[in-house]
Design an enzyme around this catalytic site. Structure first.
Site, PDB file in Angstrom:
ATOM      1  N   LYS A 105       0.881  -1.177   0.000  1.00 39.59           N
ATOM      2  CA  LYS A 105       0.000   0.000   0.000  1.00 39.59           C
ATOM      3  C   LYS A 105       0.917   1.225   0.000  1.00 39.59           C
ATOM      4  CE  LYS A 105      -1.904   3.045   1.892  1.00 39.59           C
ATOM      5  NZ  LYS A 105      -1.627   4.437   1.465  1.00 39.59           N
ATOM      6  N   GLU A 128       9.931   1.894  10.571  1.00 37.17           N
ATOM      7  CA  GLU A 128      10.950   2.920  10.321  1.00 37.17           C
ATOM      8  C   GLU A 128      10.227   4.253  10.337  1.00 37.17           C
ATOM      9  OE1 GLU A 128      13.708   0.153   7.430  1.00 37.17           O
ATOM     10  OE2 GLU A 128      13.253   2.198   6.825  1.00 37.17           O
ATOM     11  N   CYS A 171      14.191  10.956   6.352  1.00 35.95           N
ATOM     12  CA  CYS A 171      14.114  10.563   7.763  1.00 35.95           C
ATOM     13  C   CYS A 171      15.454  10.718   8.457  1.00 35.95           C
ATOM     14  CB  CYS A 171      13.615   9.133   7.882  1.00 35.95           C
ATOM     15  SG  CYS A 171      14.610   7.980   6.943  1.00 35.95           S
ATOM     16  N   GLU A 188       9.821  17.053  14.089  1.00 34.39           N
ATOM     17  CA  GLU A 188      10.311  16.742  12.740  1.00 34.39           C
ATOM     18  C   GLU A 188       9.593  17.661  11.741  1.00 34.39           C
ATOM     19  OE1 GLU A 188       9.054  13.035  10.853  1.00 34.39           O
ATOM     20  OE2 GLU A 188      11.111  12.683  10.218  1.00 34.39           O
TER      21      GLU A 188
END
Ligand code: NAD
Length: 506
Positions: free
Chosen positions: A192, A267, A301, A400
């Site tokens: 997905k 992750e 990331c 973030e």
């Protein structure tokens, strides 16, 4: 417009016409599948937010069919020899390379990532397939663990059909990083992809089929997280979910998967420190710090989004840094000159731009940028931005941002550098720059993160473990670590002779 940009735009058109003609379908049981609901969603290009195509919007029905196809294919694929899996995975790599231009150009148009970085996306993805292809024959290997009267040996077996859920920042490369080891291990996959960047996931599913994967080994269902994503994580037949995305989504997936006891691999986000001590090679540290936050639009990331600079060199270092950031070229993602392209989606653009006000409200200085970039009024272009005078307790030092935005924080000594470095909820990566070998080891050990690079930017070595601590993830990818996730370790214990068996009821 440069000549090269025009050339890229010209080359892109046939690819775009082919993949964006009609409604982008799912790929279930080895064939394109329009879905049964008739629902679609729009896919925009971040260049100007115009529509690229309509995409079939999967629901629980499509996920159900894809999971059934994956379950049916699993019984054959798990029995395919390691050598057979190796051959097919190498063929996938060959076909990825053959379509490298198409993948690169479409990825840029779909995500806004600059061609200077995406031109290697297909090659790197092919390397992922080749790496795990070569390891497929040894995936089942285990240990011999003899005891006095028994021989124990372990072997690994594929866990079953798995769900792979990926984000939009570098979608093609990240998908291969997850799907290649799953297939090499003998698992089958329902993928997905992120709804903001669906194009290249379709190419990967097509390639898998063309390379000779059994129908149903690699299924693709497009759709939104809240319906297709949720349906995948709760489906009974899916044994494990490999997820790359935001930490908050990871928490939801863990809860969604709990009733069916899903194994999960996460992750997640990062707020990674790059720590520069005054004894470092400052020119190299500067190059790496700039690269690690302004490459890939800062939508990375492992970006070095917090730059911790020792106070003794702070002002001189930041002056050079600011000059470099002012020079960063924001532009069309297909222009080879471009260093920062448009951010993926207007929603994400607004989120990143919101931090410009947060920085000012917190009392930091917007030393460079802080504005919508003038390159194009309609696209999601943000100027490369530098915040200075920040403290660790500010939101710009804790959250973030996931854009081309760097927060600089000064520190006095090693102890303070480690304290600030660890003072976030994340623990994905850390970068440290020093000429003192002892300090390099001390600080690398003290930083709470899954990956530390010393005197280096992020350079991947595929056998090494990739993953984070704290809110940055659960589990590790890479090398044998990937097989540990996609496989069950089985212990087989065989009596060597007539050892004593307790006699009950004798
Ligand atoms: P996201 O969490 O919003 O979405 C990721 C995927 O999850 C998408 O496919 C989405 O549709 C799906 N999803 C959303 N809600 C879901 C739910 N409830 N159940 C199942 N699936 C659901 O993340 P994003 O905004 O696409 O990506 C950016 C994030 O990814 C950043 O936080 C970034 O740090 C992280 N990321 C981490 C790594 C890493 O290796 N640690 C790599 C790349 C990106």
């Amino acid at each position: 417009m440069t000549d090269m940009l025009n050339e890229h735009l010209k080359k892109l058109e046939p690819y775009r016409e082919r993949i964006c003609a009609g409604i982008l379908p799912h790929f279930i049981g080895g064939a394109p599948d329009p879905g049964s609901s008739g629902l679609t969603f729009e896919n925009l290009t971040p260049v100007d937010n115009s529509k690229l195509c309509d995409v079939a919007r999967g629901t629980a029905a499509e996920i159900g069919r894809a999971a059934e196809a994956a379950e049916a294919a699993f019984s054959d694929w798990r029995k395919a020899s390691g050598k057979a899996r190796k051959q097919i995975l190498h063929k996938i790599a060959d076909l990825i390379v053959a379509r490298r231009e198409e993948i690169a150009l479409l990825e840029c148009l779909d995500t806004g990532q600059a061609i200077r970085f995406m031109k290697a996306a297909a090659d790197r993805s092919a390397v992922n397939y080749r790496y795990f292809a070569d390891r497929a024959p040894e995936a089942a290997d285990g240990l011999a663990l003899p005891s006095d009267e028994h021989m124990n040996y372990t072997t690994r077996q594929p866990i079953g059909p798995v769900g792979v859920i990926t984000p939009w920042n570098t979608p093609f490369m990240l998908s291969t990083w997850k799907i290649a080891p799953a297939l090499a291990a003998g698992c089958t996959v329902v993928h997905k992809p992120a709804e903001w960047s669906p194009l290249t996931a379709t190419i990967l599913a097509e390639i898998g089929q063309e390379a000779g994967l059994p129908p149903g080994a690699h299924n693709l269902v497009h759709g939104l997280g809240e319906d297709a994503g949720v349906a995948l994580t709760v489906h009974e037949a899916i044994r494990a979910v490999a997820f790359v995305g935001e930490s908050a989504t990871g928490s939801k997936i863990m809860a969604q998967g709990a009733p069916t006891l899903k194994r999960v691999h996460f992750e997640l986000g990062g707020k990674n420190p790059a720590i520069v001590f005054d004894d470092a090679d400052l020119d190299r540290a500067l190059d790496a710090a700039v690269f690690m936050i302004y490459s890939l639009n800062g939508e990375r990331c492992t970006s070095s989004s917090r730059l911790l600079v020792q106070r003794s060199i702070h002002d001189a270092f930041v002056e050079k840094l600011a000059a470099r950031v002012r020079n960063i070229r924001v532009g069309h993602p297909l222009d080879p000159e471009t260093e920062v392209g448009p951010l993926i989606h207007p929603v994400h653009f607004d989120k990143v731009m919101g931090y410009m006000d947060v920085a000012k409200a917190d009392g930091a200085t917007v030393a460079v940028g802080g504005t919508r970039n003038a390159f194009s009024g309609d696209g999601n272009f943000v100027s490369a931005t530098l915040f200075t005078g920040a403290r660790t307790d500010m939101r710009i030092a804790q959250e973030e941002i996931f854009g081309p935005v760097l927060t600089v924080i000064p520190f006095d000594d090693e102890e303070e550098a480690v304290r600030i470095g660890n003072d976030v909820r994340y623990g994905l990566a850390g970068y440290l720059w020093t000429g003192d070998v002892g300090r390099a080891h001390r600080v690398a050990q003290a930083l709470d993160a899954g990956m530390i690079w010393v005197n280096s930017q992020n350079v991947r070595h595929l056998p090494s473990p990739f993953g984070g601590t704290k809110a940055s993830g659960i589990g590790r990818d890479g090398g044998d670590y990937s097989f540990d996730f996609y496989m069950e370790t089985k212990n087989i214990c065989i009596a060597l002779g007539d050892h004593r068996i307790p006699k009950l009821g004798a």
